[in-house]
Structure formats: C-alpha cells, structure tokens
Scaffold this motif. Structure first.
Motif, mmCIF file in Angstrom:
data_model
loop_
_atom_site.group_PDB
_atom_site.id
_atom_site.type_symbol
_atom_site.label_atom_id
_atom_site.label_comp_id
_atom_site.label_asym_id
_atom_site.label_seq_id
_atom_site.Cartn_x
_atom_site.Cartn_y
_atom_site.Cartn_z
ATOM 1 N N VAL A 139 19.414 -75.154 -84.191
ATOM 2 C CA VAL A 139 18.146 -74.730 -85.070
ATOM 3 C C VAL A 139 18.054 -73.383 -84.850
ATOM 4 O O VAL A 139 17.614 -72.928 -83.857
ATOM 5 C CB VAL A 139 16.956 -75.691 -84.888
ATOM 6 C CG1 VAL A 139 15.963 -75.439 -85.713
ATOM 7 C CG2 VAL A 139 17.221 -77.211 -84.897
ATOM 8 N N TYR A 140 17.949 -72.552 -85.827
ATOM 9 C CA TYR A 140 17.690 -71.244 -85.805
ATOM 10 C C TYR A 140 16.255 -70.950 -86.172
ATOM 11 O O TYR A 140 16.063 -71.138 -87.455
ATOM 12 C CB TYR A 140 18.863 -70.714 -86.853
ATOM 13 C CG TYR A 140 20.198 -70.551 -86.234
ATOM 14 C CD1 TYR A 140 20.838 -69.704 -85.601
ATOM 15 C CD2 TYR A 140 20.871 -71.755 -86.656
ATOM 16 C CE1 TYR A 140 22.287 -69.845 -85.089
ATOM 17 C CE2 TYR A 140 22.166 -71.906 -86.022
ATOM 18 C CZ TYR A 140 22.851 -70.864 -85.348
ATOM 19 O OH TYR A 140 24.014 -71.044 -84.876
ATOM 20 N N PHE A 141 15.569 -70.087 -85.677
ATOM 21 C CA PHE A 141 14.260 -69.721 -85.950
ATOM 22 C C PHE A 141 14.110 -68.266 -86.071
ATOM 23 O O PHE A 141 14.484 -67.383 -85.181
ATOM 24 C CB PHE A 141 13.091 -70.069 -84.819
ATOM 25 C CG PHE A 141 13.123 -71.651 -84.693
ATOM 26 C CD1 PHE A 141 12.836 -72.380 -85.560
ATOM 27 C CD2 PHE A 141 13.789 -71.928 -83.224
ATOM 28 C CE1 PHE A 141 12.725 -73.981 -85.252
ATOM 29 C CE2 PHE A 141 13.699 -73.595 -83.005
ATOM 30 C CZ PHE A 141 13.173 -74.335 -83.917
ATOM 31 N N ALA A 142 13.856 -67.732 -87.120
ATOM 32 C CA ALA A 142 13.776 -66.247 -87.588
ATOM 33 C C ALA A 142 12.348 -65.931 -87.505
ATOM 34 O O ALA A 142 11.431 -66.498 -88.016
ATOM 35 C CB ALA A 142 14.413 -65.946 -89.073
ATOM 36 N N THR A 143 12.224 -64.829 -86.952
ATOM 37 C CA THR A 143 10.879 -64.101 -86.963
ATOM 38 C C THR A 143 10.959 -62.730 -86.975
ATOM 39 O O THR A 143 11.891 -62.089 -86.908
ATOM 40 C CB THR A 143 10.106 -64.367 -85.545
ATOM 41 O OG1 THR A 143 10.636 -63.504 -84.335
ATOM 42 C CG2 THR A 143 10.063 -65.799 -85.035
ATOM 43 N N LEU A 144 9.888 -62.118 -87.498
ATOM 44 C CA LEU A 144 10.000 -60.682 -87.433
ATOM 45 C C LEU A 144 10.076 -59.768 -86.092
ATOM 46 O O LEU A 144 10.475 -58.621 -86.020
ATOM 47 C CB LEU A 144 8.759 -60.101 -88.142
ATOM 48 C CG LEU A 144 8.356 -60.440 -89.429
ATOM 49 C CD1 LEU A 144 6.975 -59.833 -90.087
ATOM 50 C CD2 LEU A 144 9.313 -60.129 -90.435
ATOM 51 N N ASP A 145 10.268 -60.873 -85.068
ATOM 52 C CA ASP A 145 10.583 -60.072 -83.762
ATOM 53 C C ASP A 145 11.778 -60.461 -83.055
ATOM 54 O O ASP A 145 12.044 -60.322 -81.812
ATOM 55 C CB ASP A 145 9.316 -60.568 -82.754
ATOM 56 C CG ASP A 145 7.885 -59.877 -83.139
ATOM 57 O OD1 ASP A 145 7.913 -58.796 -83.364
ATOM 58 O OD2 ASP A 145 6.921 -60.621 -82.805
ATOM 59 N N GLY A 146 12.538 -61.270 -83.783
ATOM 60 C CA GLY A 146 13.628 -61.681 -83.262
ATOM 61 C C GLY A 146 14.281 -63.235 -83.583
ATOM 62 O O GLY A 146 13.307 -63.808 -83.855
ATOM 63 N N ILE A 147 15.327 -63.552 -83.519
ATOM 64 C CA ILE A 147 15.850 -64.788 -83.737
ATOM 65 C C ILE A 147 16.063 -65.696 -82.457
ATOM 66 O O ILE A 147 16.808 -65.172 -81.418
ATOM 67 C CB ILE A 147 17.123 -64.667 -84.468
ATOM 68 C CG1 ILE A 147 17.081 -64.180 -85.853
ATOM 69 C CG2 ILE A 147 17.574 -66.378 -84.686
ATOM 70 C CD1 ILE A 147 18.266 -63.671 -86.368
ATOM 71 N N MET A 148 15.458 -66.846 -82.361
ATOM 72 C CA MET A 148 15.573 -67.851 -81.159
ATOM 73 C C MET A 148 16.542 -69.072 -81.726
ATOM 74 O O MET A 148 16.290 -69.464 -82.757
ATOM 75 C CB MET A 148 14.378 -68.045 -80.649
ATOM 76 C CG MET A 148 14.439 -68.822 -79.344
ATOM 77 S SD MET A 148 15.327 -67.876 -77.904
ATOM 78 C CE MET A 148 14.022 -66.690 -77.678
ATOM 79 N N VAL A 149 17.334 -69.603 -80.915
ATOM 80 C CA VAL A 149 17.982 -70.658 -81.271
ATOM 81 C C VAL A 149 17.827 -71.943 -80.280
ATOM 82 O O VAL A 149 17.816 -71.615 -79.020
ATOM 83 C CB VAL A 149 19.611 -70.413 -81.346
ATOM 84 C CG1 VAL A 149 20.425 -71.501 -81.908
ATOM 85 C CG2 VAL A 149 19.953 -69.191 -82.127
ATOM 86 N N TYR A 150 17.604 -73.180 -80.795
ATOM 87 C CA TYR A 150 17.212 -74.209 -80.124
ATOM 88 C C TYR A 150 18.304 -75.304 -80.236
ATOM 89 O O TYR A 150 18.863 -75.391 -81.561
ATOM 90 C CB TYR A 150 16.043 -74.989 -80.430
ATOM 91 C CG TYR A 150 15.693 -76.180 -79.646
ATOM 92 C CD1 TYR A 150 15.205 -76.275 -78.308
ATOM 93 C CD2 TYR A 150 15.859 -77.312 -80.494
ATOM 94 C CE1 TYR A 150 14.907 -77.364 -77.850
ATOM 95 C CE2 TYR A 150 15.524 -78.573 -79.972
ATOM 96 C CZ TYR A 150 15.114 -78.608 -78.566
ATOM 97 O OH TYR A 150 14.753 -79.481 -77.782
ATOM 98 N N GLN A 151 18.848 -75.677 -79.150
ATOM 99 C CA GLN A 151 19.969 -76.823 -79.524
ATOM 100 C C GLN A 151 19.415 -78.319 -79.562
ATOM 101 O O GLN A 151 18.956 -78.981 -78.546
ATOM 102 C CB GLN A 151 20.826 -76.796 -78.189
ATOM 103 C CG GLN A 151 21.976 -77.977 -78.101
ATOM 104 C CD GLN A 151 23.059 -77.695 -79.257
ATOM 105 O OE1 GLN A 151 23.736 -76.824 -79.358
ATOM 106 N NE2 GLN A 151 23.070 -78.724 -80.220
ATOM 107 N N GLY A 152 19.252 -78.717 -80.747
ATOM 108 C CA GLY A 152 18.745 -79.789 -81.184
ATOM 109 C C GLY A 152 19.643 -81.114 -80.620
ATOM 110 O O GLY A 152 20.679 -81.002 -80.422
ATOM 111 N N ASP A 153 18.867 -82.122 -80.899
ATOM 112 C CA ASP A 153 19.618 -83.448 -80.613
ATOM 113 C C ASP A 153 20.311 -84.191 -81.559
ATOM 114 O O ASP A 153 20.906 -85.190 -81.367
ATOM 115 C CB ASP A 153 18.483 -84.253 -79.735
ATOM 116 C CG ASP A 153 17.790 -83.826 -78.539
ATOM 117 O OD1 ASP A 153 18.462 -83.391 -77.848
ATOM 118 O OD2 ASP A 153 16.582 -83.751 -78.823
ATOM 119 N N VAL A 154 20.189 -83.697 -82.777
ATOM 120 C CA VAL A 154 20.857 -84.571 -84.040
ATOM 121 C C VAL A 154 21.858 -83.477 -84.536
ATOM 122 O O VAL A 154 21.650 -82.343 -84.814
ATOM 123 C CB VAL A 154 19.702 -84.833 -85.227
ATOM 124 C CG1 VAL A 154 20.433 -85.376 -86.191
ATOM 125 C CG2 VAL A 154 18.497 -85.331 -84.460
#
Length: 739
Positions: free
Chosen positions: A629-644
């Motif tokens: 799951v990719y989360f975009a913000t004005l301060d950068g992108i963080m990625v979370y390894q989801g379970d599905v």
C-alpha cells in the motif's frame, strides 16, 4: 435504508506496533544532503527525510528513516561523535532523535522561552564530548548526551525580541554563537543563561561557526579564522557560503557550487567545482565529498553516491502499473488555486527512479496527475494546472515530451485539467473545472482518430477532482459546492446522444456538496468521500436512473451509542484492496484500514504511531499483486506491506506470522495471509481438540491466541485447517505458541 452496523472494537489499538520496520519501507528522496560525518570508515549523510551510510571501501549504501527507526521527517541539523557512536538529528518542528548503539531516542522537551511564538526549528547541532550545543530561533541550549536531557539555555532576548542562533560551537568551556548581529560568546558558568552577560566577540552578520585547531566563522561571502580574539580573513569573496567545517588541520568552506579547502593558516590547498548547488562538504582520507542539493554525495570524480529514490519528496498522486510507479507533485489551495511546485513527475521504471530531463530544463509545472497508458506504459499523460499558457494535458513517450494538448491559451483561469483515468476500453478521460470558459465542471476525452481532446461540460459548480470510470459510468468528484457527478456514457465516450447524468448531492444524503474522493469497491458499491464525511451508494447503474437516489452513512456503535463513521471528517482518499477492505485517508487524521463494509477498524496509522510522514495522505494506491500500500504525502511516500494480495476464491501462498509466537517477544495477534476470499477456519490442538473456529473474509485472518472461551491457549503446537467457501480447495498450517 440506513445500514446499522455493530462496531467491533472500532478504535483498535495498533497492537502489532505500526512502527515495526519489517512492514514499512520509505520511498524518500536522498538527494538533498544537509550534513556529512564519518564513523569507522563510513560516511554518514543527513538528508531531508533520513540518513544514509556510505562505505567508500566497499561501496555499500544503507539508509535510516522513519520507516526503520527515526521518529520524524524534515531534518534540519545533524552531528555525530565517533568516540561515543552517538548521532543527534534535529528536526524543523524542534524535536530531536538521539542515535546510540542501544537504540534511537526521541527528545521532544526542548526548552521554550516564555512568550516565544517563532520557529522551533533546530538550526545547528555541535557535539563536544558529553555535551551538545543546540542552536534554535531564540538562543542556544546545552544538551547532556549521555543522560539525554537539557541543561542550561540562554534565551537571546532583549525586551521580548529574540535573536536567532544560526550555529554554535563549544571550545575550551566557552560557547561561541553565530548570530545576525555578531559572534556571541559565554563561558559555561552560573551566568550562562543571562543574555545580558554574553559578550560580542566580533560584530557582523554571521551564519556559520566551527572550531578545532582554530575558530572560524562565516558571513554569506567572507570567512574569518584565528585563535583567542585575533582573527584573519581569507582573502576571497565567496558567492554564498553554505557551510563551514574546521578540522585539526583544515578549514573547509562550502560555497554555492564549489568547495575550498584551506590550511589552518589560511593557505588554499584544494578547490572542487561541483557544477551544481551544494550544501556541505567533508574530507575523509584526503578525499573530498560534497553534499549536493540534487545528487546526494558527489566524490571528486563527480560520481553520485546515494540510495535510489525520487528526485524530491514532494508527492501528490501515484499511479501503479506492472511494477512501475509514477508520482505527480502538484497541489492546490482549497481545491482551486494552484501551488506550483515546478517539479514535474518522478518515474520508477521497475529498477530505478528516473527524473525526466524535460523537467530539469522547463519550469512552470503544477502536475496534478500522471497516468500511464495501460496498453502502452511507455506512453504517459499528465495534467498541468497553472494560470498561464502552459496549462493543459501533455503526452510523454519514454519520459520525453511527445505532444502538448493545450486546453486554452487565451483564458488562463478556465479549462483547468485535474486528473485522468483510462476506462475498460482504454479510453482516456480527464476531469476539468471551468470547462469551455464557464464555471462548470466536466471532462475531456481523447479522440484517438484526431488525436485531440473533446470537452463535455456537465455544468456542475466550479471544481473537479481525479475521476474514476467503471462499467461505462464516469464518476467525477466536484469539491467546490458540487457533489458527485455520475455520467453514464454507455461505454461509448465519443457518443453523447444516449448518455445520462445524475448529480449526487445533499439531496441524496451527502453530508455536504463537496466531494473529494471516490472509489468503486469489489461489490460495485460507490464509496464517496466528502469534506463532511463518508457515504456509500449501492447499485450505481440503477441509481443513475432514479429521480432521487439515496446514499447511506455507516452507523457504528461506540460505547453503547450509535454514531456516524467519520462524521464531519474530510475524506481525502479511499482505496479498496483485493480483499475489499478499505483504506481511507482523513485530512489531519492519518489513514484508517477498515473491514469490507466499514464496521471494524483493523488499523489506524498516524504520524505519531507509524512511519507516515504526516497525517494528511493525499493519495493511497494498493498493488493487488504484492499487497503493498503506497501512501503519498507532501512530505514523501511511505509504503506498507499489507496482508492482502491477489485474493481469489482459492488459496494463494498461505503464510502464518509471526511463527513461533513467543510471548516474551511479541504480544499481538497471529496473522494468516494468502487465504481465499471466504475461508472457513478450524484451529485444533495437537490432540485434535477444537480450540477456535471462524470465517475469514478478504484473504487474511487474525487470531488473538484465545480459545472458544476467550482464554489464551497454552504453549504448544496448533493446527489450522482451512477450506474455501465451496469446499473445493483446502490449506493447512501449524502455529507454535510459547508463553
């Protein structure tokens, strides 16, 4: 009819520890190097959002960020002491991270002057043994490194007017501070906190100071150096000094694009022209390394050394396709006036990040969206929303400009392109506001025969968001007193004659007429995010034919009271994963991960309990193949390894984790992923006795290690027996429990 849903532990605590590094990874830019230090043969580089380590002997590069240990983003200062292996990171919000061999510790209680309302930014950090001198907007503080606590603070204030400490250094029990009115000094003693007892060593406007064999300080254009109260001037006028370092034998001056190395006697030893903007420099083993603004560390051969990442951290919208990523960088104020970032877009081609050369030589881009052609990913379209003749839709092929579709050269405030989508027939449709020199919203579609965009004004308000298209219906969120525009083009976008239109507004039970986001889930329900809450529209094909279709809020039960889910919240983005669970971004509230119908919060990620850079996530994209799951913000992108990931009616690669479950090391739930879309689960002990049973939907399951009576199970081996919904596929797993 309203959906009355029982809330099952709605605000679930993040017992799985959202800060766990194995689930998170960053997509930060490491181009802008602010400081360089050395530790046991490694160079340590502090950048805007993280730190990276470079080993000159092996070429190995590793990184440290909020994804795996740091507590903040927006780094503003850094120093490191090799003797104690301690680093201190200062942030723009005034907090600090102390990095030690025993862990990383967040310091948030920096002293604040009474009545001070200015910036809390950490301007400079200088470590000297067990003391660090912290420079801030209102003076300097002494920080005890081993105890991780502040001692005395000198507030540089006369009659309530504060003087900024630009940088400071400790030499022979005396602190020297560079300020805009001179070099200030004071011995560390009982009167240190009293500003009127400080001395002005040299008058002038100074930004940088450092000390070792000599003390040196710099204005924007000159460097002075010496011992005691006698100072000489390096006989050179610099362009714009960015940094100053003093070692036991050298003075290193970082100018705007060049580095100059002098002896402590003022003789020039080396000059390096980076040919680009630089922030700092460092000499290690007689080799010079420059910290640049756009290329990481440059060695003297001008080889760029850094972790791979986007060109900058500013991010707004993300597109995913076949392991490739495109990131737009534009923004608007109140969904209206453009905030021009001049950055363009970033592209990850599956192996490396690419910043198109076009954006390095052409400015004026406020790119609200970038989207690849699913039939030909080398062909990319982006929208440029600015108030000038560059406004329009652009086509790039292999990251080089191919064509510009200007929407209107003569009317800079009209025909504003926002976001685009490809439908199932690979038709490109883009949402626009102020269409055809009106205040109405609508869309443009690309006519493939003429290679031109054709407009359709829906005459709804005067704003638009990125649209969604499915089954021949276009869904266009209208954020400024509009609603959700539904346009049924019957899968023939080039024929308007048989189309139908419906506006979903407060008349349809929207909380407000300001729609910001929309998604169509796996059940074909339309999830609508507004600036005043969340709504669901069922059976949209039938709803578009009704006179007054109604949306439903989600009602939850909290502490025995019925409440509306996300009442009055601003819903920035909604995404559905392959198991039909929902990721929802709330402005200022982080991201919620909900069960498929919204009755249960699985996770709630915020800036404080997770690596998210901030609490306003502007876009969420889910890679169904990997579960990321990719989360975009004005301060950068963080990625979370989801379970599905890739949920179907049959089982995938079933994985149990953590396994074994050792209570002393982990006290959360056990997760099982790779399940069928609907899975019947039976958990037994080694003797075959039933311990727990459940039905899991959405491709994964969590077990709290409790038996049917709610009591934690004993240590031992437990067997998980699973079948899909119709019994045609089965899977088994073992879980080892150690209490």
């Amino acid at each position: 009819m309203k959906k009355i849903l029982l809330l099952i532990s709605f605000f679930v605590a993040l017992v799985c520890n959202a800060q766990t590094s194995s689930k998170w990874s960053d997509m930060f830019s490491y181009n802008n190097v602010l400081a360089i230090r050395e530790d046991n043969g490694r160079l340590i580089a502090a950048t805007e959002n993280g730190i990276f380590y470079y080993n000159p002997s092996t070429g190995e590069i590793s990184k440290l960020s909020k994804a795996n240990g740091l507590h903040e983003v927006k780094i503003s200062a850094f120093d490191y002491d090799p003797a104690t292996q301690t680093g201190i990171v200062g942030y723009q919000n005034g907090s600090m991270d102390v990095i030690t061999p025993n862990g990383i510790f967040l310091i948030v209680d920096i002293p604040l002057a009474t009545g001070y309302n200015g910036s809390k930014r950490i301007n400079h950090i200088s470590i000297n043994g067990d003391r660090a001198i912290i420079s801030v907007g209102y003076g300097v503080s002494i920080f005890n490194v081993s105890r991780r606590e502040f001692g005395d603070t000198a507030f540089f204030s006369m009659s309530g007017v504060y003087e900024t400490a630009n940088s400071a250094v400790l030499k022979d029990n005396t602190i020297f501070v560079a300020t805009n009115s001179g070099i200030k000094s004071h011995e560390i003693n009982a009167t240190f906190p009293v500003y009127t007892s400080w001395s002005t060593v040299v008058s002038g406007n100074f930004k940088k100071i450092d000390a070792n064999a000599v003390t040196a300080f710099a204005s924007s254009t000159q460097v002075r150096y010496g011992t005691g109260n006698t100072f000489a001037t390096i006989p050179m006028t610099f362009a714009n000094i960015q940094d100053l370092r003093v070692t036991d034998s050298q003075i290193i001056v970082t100018d705007q694009t060049q580095v100059y190395v002098y002896s402590t006697g003022g003789a020039q030893q080396k000059n390096f022209n980076a040919a680009e903007n630089i922030n700092t420099a460092f000499v290690y083993n007689n080799a010079l390394f420059a910290g640049t603004q756009n290329s990481g560390i440059l060695n003297e051969q001008k080889i760029s050394l850094k972790p791979d990442g986007p060109y900058k951290n500013t991010s707004y919208k993300i597109s995913l396709l076949n392991n490739q990523i495109w990131v737009s960088t534009g923004d608007r104020v109140s969904y209206n006036d453009p905030i021009v970032a001049y950055l363009g877009y970033y592209h990850f081609d599956g192996s490396q990040w690419i910043y198109p050369e076009y954006f390095k030589t052409n400015s004026g881009f406020n790119i609200m969206d970038v989207i690849p052609n699913p039939a030909n990913p080398s062909e990319v379209y982006f929208t440029n929303f600015v108030y000038n003749s560059q406004k329009g839709i652009y086509k790039m092929v292999n990251n080089e400009l191919s064509k510009t579709y200007l929407t209107d050269d003569s009317a800079p405030l009209y025909n504003r392109p926002i976001g685009c989508t490809f439908d199932e027939k690979n038709e490109l449709i883009c949402g626009f506001s102020h269409v055809d020199v009106t205040i109405g919203s609508g869309f443009y579609y690309l006519d493939k025969n003429s290679d031109k965009f054709i407009s359709k004004n829906l005459n709804v308000s005067n704003g638009a968001q990125k649209p969604v298209a499915k089954d021949g219906i276009l869904y266009l969120p209208v954020p400024r007193n509009g609603g959700l525009a539904m346009y049924d083009y019957k899968s023939t976008i080039n024929n308007f004659s048989d189309d139908s239109f419906k506006l979903i507004s407060t008349n349809s039970n929207l909380p407000v007429n300001s729609t910001l986001s929309v998604t169509i889930d796996k059940n074909d329900d339309v999830w609508i995010g507004t600036s005043g809450g969340l709504r669901i529209l069922s059976n949209p094909k039938a709803a578009i034919l009704e006179d007054n279709p109604q949306t439903d809020e989600i009602i939850i039960e909290q502490n025995g009271l019925a409440e509306e889910l996300f009442r009055d919240a601003t819903i920035l983005q909604i995404a559905s994963d392959s198991g039909n669970q929902k990721w929802i971004s709330v402005d200022g509230g982080g991201v919620f991960y909900l069960s498929s119908n919204g009755d249960r919060t699985i996770y709630h990620f915020t800036k404080s309990n997770s690596p998210l850079p901030n609490d306003s996530v502007t876009d969420i994209q889910v890679d169904d193949k990997t579960g990321k799951v990719y989360f975009a913000t004005l301060d950068g992108i963080m990625v979370y390894q989801g379970d599905v990931a890739e949920v179907t009616s049959n089982f995938g690669n079933v994985l149990v984790y953590p396994n074994p479950v050792v209570y002393a090391q982990y006290k959360g739930n056990v997760r099982i992923r790779g399940l069928a879309s609907k899975t019947n689960i039976r958990i037994t002990d080694a003797a075959g006795n039933l311990v727990h049973s459940a039905v899991a939907n959405g491709g994964y399951f969590e077990w709290n290690l409790a038996n049917q009576r709610g009591v934690r199970v004993a240590s031992g081996i437990y067997y998980v027996l699973m079948t899909n919904e119709d019994g045609t596929d089965t899977a088994t797993a073992k879980i080892a429990v150690v209490n």
